[in-house]
Write an enzyme that holds these catalytic residues in place. Structure first.
Site, mmCIF file in Angstrom:
data_model
loop_
_atom_site.group_PDB
_atom_site.id
_atom_site.type_symbol
_atom_site.label_atom_id
_atom_site.label_comp_id
_atom_site.label_asym_id
_atom_site.label_seq_id
_atom_site.Cartn_x
_atom_site.Cartn_y
_atom_site.Cartn_z
ATOM 1 N N GLU A 1 0.828 -1.206 0.000
ATOM 2 C CA GLU A 1 0.000 0.000 0.000
ATOM 3 C C GLU A 1 0.864 1.258 0.000
ATOM 4 O OE1 GLU A 1 -4.289 -0.518 1.846
ATOM 5 O OE2 GLU A 1 -3.059 0.673 3.182
ATOM 6 N N HIS B 1 6.986 -27.025 -1.585
ATOM 7 C CA HIS B 1 6.296 -28.120 -2.262
ATOM 8 C C HIS B 1 5.166 -27.613 -3.143
ATOM 9 C CE1 HIS B 1 8.350 -31.300 0.144
ATOM 10 N NE2 HIS B 1 8.591 -30.231 0.885
ATOM 11 N N LYS C 1 -14.342 0.642 -3.526
ATOM 12 C CA LYS C 1 -15.395 1.079 -2.605
ATOM 13 C C LYS C 1 -16.461 1.864 -3.354
ATOM 14 C CE LYS C 1 -12.271 1.598 1.321
ATOM 15 N NZ LYS C 1 -11.636 2.565 2.205
HETATM 16 O O1 PA5 Z 1 -3.377 1.392 5.973
HETATM 17 C C1 PA5 Z 1 -4.496 1.849 5.846
HETATM 18 O O2 PA5 Z 1 -4.722 3.057 5.980
HETATM 19 C C2 PA5 Z 1 -5.672 0.962 5.541
HETATM 20 O O3 PA5 Z 1 -5.299 -0.359 5.365
HETATM 21 C C3 PA5 Z 1 -6.680 1.014 6.666
HETATM 22 O O4 PA5 Z 1 -6.070 0.629 7.855
HETATM 23 C C4 PA5 Z 1 -7.884 0.123 6.389
HETATM 24 O O5 PA5 Z 1 -8.477 0.466 5.168
HETATM 25 C C5 PA5 Z 1 -8.914 0.246 7.491
HETATM 26 O O6 PA5 Z 1 -9.316 1.568 7.649
HETATM 27 P P1 PA5 Z 1 -10.044 2.062 8.932
HETATM 28 O O7 PA5 Z 1 -9.149 1.908 10.095
HETATM 29 O O8 PA5 Z 1 -10.370 3.494 8.660
HETATM 30 O O9 PA5 Z 1 -11.292 1.226 9.102
#
Ligand code: PA5
Length: 449
Positions: free
Chosen positions: A290, A311, A425
């Site tokens: 990310e 494996h 989303k």
């Molecule tokens: O790293 C990030 O920002 C995301 O992976 C969030 O942690 C994830 O989308 C969850 O978001 P939230 O904590 O707002 O529910």
């Protein structure tokens, strides 16, 4: 206390002479930009000095809430997704008994996870499992609006209140969320739940050392002070003042960028030889994926559990496209001791191993694989962890975080945003006819005709 070590020799041999060292100026600039807040995403740098700034009083507060949950619950459901989930699971699984979820643990509550998928069967089966359990819920969402987590929390809150009564449920539901915004905050304020705040300047995937990770980890019975100490020691060991050659995070950032740009190694496989580390790799994949995967750039973070996956994926790694490198987490000492038994019949021909520790066999598998993969053209980086305890896991966490911050800056992206995750989303809400998405709903339905 020892430190975790990094060995890049079996990766650097694939690069031109001095290629890693050549990254020193860029790595130094990246680290200075992080330090003085001049890098992209500089409003999300709260993780940088987090370990050294966490006070003992704050850890006591987290521990006190964990103690209440531990006393009142046999099961604690941690609801969260992505950065609000993976760090806690990674640490709990790395430190816990591999069969705790199955056999139970007399001294600690069972920790289970929800809100990280929308599987109807998963949620149904979870509610069946919880039917006769005294359970509590830690609801974790920074935005407080994440669908997966909100959906699970609705179900869990209802079930918890039905099983324990509203007043008792209030004492075993904890929210970890934004200070002011979001549905999780609104629900917590309305119901009077205990809450912890996720600092504005700490993004989800860098939040394991906030209550997001610390509370579930403490609930599971692990020492959060040692975890934070380990991270704080790694913060010192990777400070900008530490010379490039001695700074393992700088070296890691440099070598992976060199492999990517000079040799076109576009996939990094995080490898472990301890099944307990599976979720450390899942957490690492989110952290690096990310943070770096944007502007059509970035190393794809993958993972394998060895020897299991030798494996299945071993063939591809040995002889497939040469676009990969491996980063192996090598644990020096297992926590438990088990000797390979002798057998009178020796039908499997393995008596030559009798009396040896199982880990000795594992270590030879690791060494044999390293040599084979290097011979096959796969650069190998090794991260050597003395043993799996809170202190070294804390070191590992900060090592990967600072390595990611540096590496993303060297790559030239903003490592602290994630604009790409909004696309699915938007489509999902349009398809579900969410109020406010009327135009998108119309457009997407046209497209699907
Ligand atoms: O790293 C990030 O920002 C995301 O992976 C969030 O942690 C994830 O989308 C969850 O978001 P939230 O904590 O707002 O529910």
């Amino acid at each position: 206390m020892e430190r975790i070590q990094l060995d890049i020799t079996k990766a650097a041999q694939f690069l031109s002479e001095g290629a890693v060292k050549a990254y020193e100026p860029q790595v130094k600039a990246a680290q200075e930009a992080l330090e003085n807040g001049s890098c992209p995403g500089n409003d999300f740098l709260g993780w940088l000095h987090l370990p050294s700034s966490i006070t003992p009083q704050f850890l006591d507060e987290v521990q006190a809430v964990a103690n209440t949950l531990r006393q009142k619950c046999e099961v604690i459901v941690v609801a969260g997704i992505g950065g609000s989930y993976l760090g806690a699971r990674a640490v709990i699984e790395a430190l816990g008994n591999s069969f705790a979820w199955l056999v139970g643990d007399k001294t600690n509550p069972t920790i289970v996870f929800a809100g990280n998928n929308i599987g109807e069967d998963y949620l149904f089966e979870l509610s069946e499992y919880l039917k006769d359990k005294r359970f509590g819920v830690i609801n974790i969402s920074k935005s407080g609006t994440t669908t997966e987590t909100a959906l699970a929390f609705r179900l869990l809150k209802k079930q918890c209140e039905e099983q324990r009564g509203k007043a008792d449920a209030k004492d075993v539901i904890v929210a970890i969320t934004d200070a002011k915004r979001g549905a999780a905050r609104a629900a917590a304020d309305k119901e009077g739940y205990k809450t912890f705040v996720i600092p504005d300047n700490v993004g989800g995937r860098f939040s394991v050392l906030t209550p997001v990770g610390l509370l579930p980890i403490a609930c599971a019975g692990f020492d959060i002070k040692a975890l934070v100490n380990g991270a704080a020691d790694m913060e010192k060991a990777t400070a900008p003042s530490v010379p490039f050659a001695e700074n393992i995070a700088a070296q890691y950032a440099a070598v992976r960028n060199a492999l990517y740009t000079e040799k076109g190694k576009k996939i990094e496989i995080m490898v472990n030889y301890q099944p307990k580390l599976h979720f450390i790799a899942e957490w690492w994949k989110q952290l690096y994926g990310e943070s770096e995967g944007k502007e059509h750039k970035g190393i794809f973070p993958a993972s394998c559990d060895f020897t299991t996956d030798l494996h299945s994926m071993g063939q591809w790694i040995q002889e497939g496209e040469r676009s990969i490198f491996e980063t192996v987490i090598s644990v020096e000492q297992p926590a438990k001791k088990l000797l390979f038994p002798s057998d009178d019949e020796n039908l499997d021909g393995l008596n030559f191993l009798a009396g040896k520790r199982v880990d000795e066999v594992n270590k030879m598998a690791e060494l044999g694989t390293l040599l084979a993969h290097v011979d096959g053209g796969v650069p190998n980086i090794r991260i050597i962890v003395p043993e799996l305890n809170e202190y070294y896991i804390g070191q590992l966490i900060y090592f990967f975080e600072i390595g990611c911050g540096i590496s993303g800056n060297v790559l030239g992206v903003n490592p602290f945003n994630q604009p790409g995750v909004e696309a699915y989303k938007k489509n999902m809400f349009a398809l579900l006819d969410k109020p406010g998405y009327e135009a998108e709903s119309k457009a997407i339905k046209e497209r699907l005709k």
